[in-house]
Motif scaffolding. Sequence first.
Motif, PDB file in Angstrom:
ATOM      1  N   MET A 124       0.818  -1.191   0.000  1.00  0.00           N
ATOM      2  CA  MET A 124       0.000   0.000   0.000  1.00  0.00           C
ATOM      3  C   MET A 124       0.866   1.261   0.000  1.00  0.00           C
ATOM      4  SD  MET A 124      -3.515   0.419   0.974  1.00  0.00           S
ATOM      5  CE  MET A 124      -4.473   1.815   1.366  1.00  0.00           C
ATOM      6  N   LYS A 125       2.108   1.142   0.426  1.00  0.00           N
ATOM      7  CA  LYS A 125       2.957   2.326   0.463  1.00  0.00           C
ATOM      8  C   LYS A 125       3.256   2.868  -0.928  1.00  0.00           C
ATOM      9  CE  LYS A 125       7.460   0.179   0.488  1.00  0.00           C
ATOM     10  NZ  LYS A 125       8.758   0.118   1.104  1.00  0.00           N
ATOM     11  N   GLU A 126       3.129   2.026  -1.966  1.00  0.00           N
ATOM     12  CA  GLU A 126       3.386   2.506  -3.326  1.00  0.00           C
ATOM     13  C   GLU A 126       2.365   3.548  -3.772  1.00  0.00           C
ATOM     14  OE1 GLU A 126       0.799  -1.175  -3.986  1.00  0.00           O
ATOM     15  OE2 GLU A 126       2.580  -0.796  -2.815  1.00  0.00           O
ATOM     16  N   LEU A 127       1.196   3.582  -3.121  1.00  0.00           N
ATOM     17  CA  LEU A 127       0.187   4.586  -3.449  1.00  0.00           C
ATOM     18  C   LEU A 127       0.654   6.000  -3.113  1.00  0.00           C
ATOM     19  CD1 LEU A 127      -3.110   2.869  -2.315  1.00  0.00           C
ATOM     20  CD2 LEU A 127      -2.404   3.409  -4.644  1.00  0.00           C
ATOM     21  N   PHE A 128       1.514   6.124  -2.127  1.00  0.00           N
ATOM     22  CA  PHE A 128       1.984   7.445  -1.708  1.00  0.00           C
ATOM     23  C   PHE A 128       3.414   7.721  -2.157  1.00  0.00           C
ATOM     24  CE2 PHE A 128      -1.356   6.118   1.208  1.00  0.00           C
ATOM     25  CZ  PHE A 128      -2.264   7.137   0.981  1.00  0.00           C
ATOM     26  N   MET A 156       4.668   6.853  -4.904  1.00  0.00           N
ATOM     27  CA  MET A 156       4.673   7.130  -6.345  1.00  0.00           C
ATOM     28  C   MET A 156       4.671   8.622  -6.647  1.00  0.00           C
ATOM     29  SD  MET A 156       0.880   7.071  -7.784  1.00  0.00           S
ATOM     30  CE  MET A 156       1.352   8.478  -8.684  1.00  0.00           C
ATOM     31  N   TRP A 157       4.224   9.447  -5.693  1.00  0.00           N
ATOM     32  CA  TRP A 157       4.168  10.889  -5.904  1.00  0.00           C
ATOM     33  C   TRP A 157       5.558  11.529  -5.937  1.00  0.00           C
ATOM     34  CZ3 TRP A 157       0.038  12.965  -7.856  1.00  0.00           C
ATOM     35  CH2 TRP A 157      -1.190  12.339  -7.654  1.00  0.00           C
ATOM     36  N   LYS A 158       6.595  10.775  -5.621  1.00  0.00           N
ATOM     37  CA  LYS A 158       7.969  11.276  -5.702  1.00  0.00           C
ATOM     38  C   LYS A 158       8.567  11.098  -7.089  1.00  0.00           C
ATOM     39  CE  LYS A 158       8.753  10.183  -0.891  1.00  0.00           C
ATOM     40  NZ  LYS A 158       9.418   9.296   0.059  1.00  0.00           N
ATOM     41  N   ASN A 159       7.875  10.368  -7.945  1.00  0.00           N
ATOM     42  CA  ASN A 159       8.368  10.052  -9.280  1.00  0.00           C
ATOM     43  C   ASN A 159       7.614  10.900 -10.314  1.00  0.00           C
ATOM     44  OD1 ASN A 159       8.988   8.870 -11.761  1.00  0.00           O
ATOM     45  ND2 ASN A 159       9.051   6.807 -10.899  1.00  0.00           N
ATOM     46  N   THR A 160       8.327  11.700 -11.061  1.00  0.00           N
ATOM     47  CA  THR A 160       7.715  12.592 -12.051  1.00  0.00           C
ATOM     48  C   THR A 160       6.940  11.826 -13.113  1.00  0.00           C
ATOM     49  OG1 THR A 160       9.527  14.143 -11.717  1.00  0.00           O
ATOM     50  CG2 THR A 160       8.179  14.456 -13.674  1.00  0.00           C
ATOM     51  N   ARG A 161       7.478  10.705 -13.547  1.00  0.00           N
ATOM     52  CA  ARG A 161       6.795   9.905 -14.571  1.00  0.00           C
ATOM     53  C   ARG A 161       5.442   9.408 -14.074  1.00  0.00           C
ATOM     54  NH1 ARG A 161      10.200   5.425 -17.407  1.00  0.00           N
ATOM     55  NH2 ARG A 161      11.136   7.329 -18.173  1.00  0.00           N
ATOM     56  N   MET A 162       5.381   8.993 -12.826  1.00  0.00           N
ATOM     57  CA  MET A 162       4.114   8.504 -12.271  1.00  0.00           C
ATOM     58  C   MET A 162       3.091   9.642 -12.158  1.00  0.00           C
ATOM     59  SD  MET A 162       4.373   5.270 -11.892  1.00  0.00           S
ATOM     60  CE  MET A 162       3.484   4.491 -10.589  1.00  0.00           C
ATOM     61  N   ILE A 163       3.553  10.836 -11.822  1.00  0.00           N
ATOM     62  CA  ILE A 163       2.642  11.976 -11.740  1.00  0.00           C
ATOM     63  C   ILE A 163       2.069  12.293 -13.119  1.00  0.00           C
ATOM     64  CG2 ILE A 163       2.495  14.448 -11.230  1.00  0.00           C
ATOM     65  CD1 ILE A 163       4.635  13.920  -9.039  1.00  0.00           C
ATOM     66  N   LEU A 164       2.908  12.217 -14.133  1.00  0.00           N
ATOM     67  CA  LEU A 164       2.423  12.436 -15.504  1.00  0.00           C
ATOM     68  C   LEU A 164       1.443  11.344 -15.916  1.00  0.00           C
ATOM     69  CD1 LEU A 164       5.678  13.636 -17.286  1.00  0.00           C
ATOM     70  CD2 LEU A 164       3.672  14.982 -16.686  1.00  0.00           C
ATOM     71  N   LEU A 165       1.673  10.117 -15.483  1.00  0.00           N
ATOM     72  CA  LEU A 165       0.743   9.031 -15.794  1.00  0.00           C
ATOM     73  C   LEU A 165      -0.597   9.237 -15.093  1.00  0.00           C
ATOM     74  CD1 LEU A 165       3.105   5.934 -15.782  1.00  0.00           C
ATOM     75  CD2 LEU A 165       1.953   6.959 -17.744  1.00  0.00           C
TER      76      LEU A 165
END
Length: 132
Positions: free
Chosen positions: A1-5, A7-16
């Motif tokens: 579940m920690k990947e849900l939060f 992921m906000w440190k990764n620019t690519r994930m934010i763009l996705l």
Amino acid sequence: MKELFSMWKNTRMILLVALCAAVYAAVLIAFKAGIVIIPGITEIRPANILPIVFSLLFGPAAAWGTGVGNLIGDFLGGTLGPGSAFGFAGNFFLGYVPYKIWGQLFVLSSGEEPRMRTARQWLEFIVIGFIS
């Protein structure tokens, strides 16, 4: 579940997240005047196949993207209200559950990445679609 939060440190994930939200909202809005079940509340939503596919492609970004996309669709479609919070939660999990259960279906799981090259992977995808 920690990947849900995290992921906000990764620019690519934010763009996705933004990409998933935009595509999901666009398809929701396009079919907003389609087959209405309860006026102003719900309609038949062909766009609901997208979160399952997004989930297998993009992981947790799909969960956030479909939740935000649902809010955008409600806002632009004229159905934004108190129920939109529950719509966010429901669509969020619609985008998160397939990501988490891929490969966890014991006998049905192929044990591979979702590439849809075998009948077993297609069967797993269909079962996950029904679960979601």
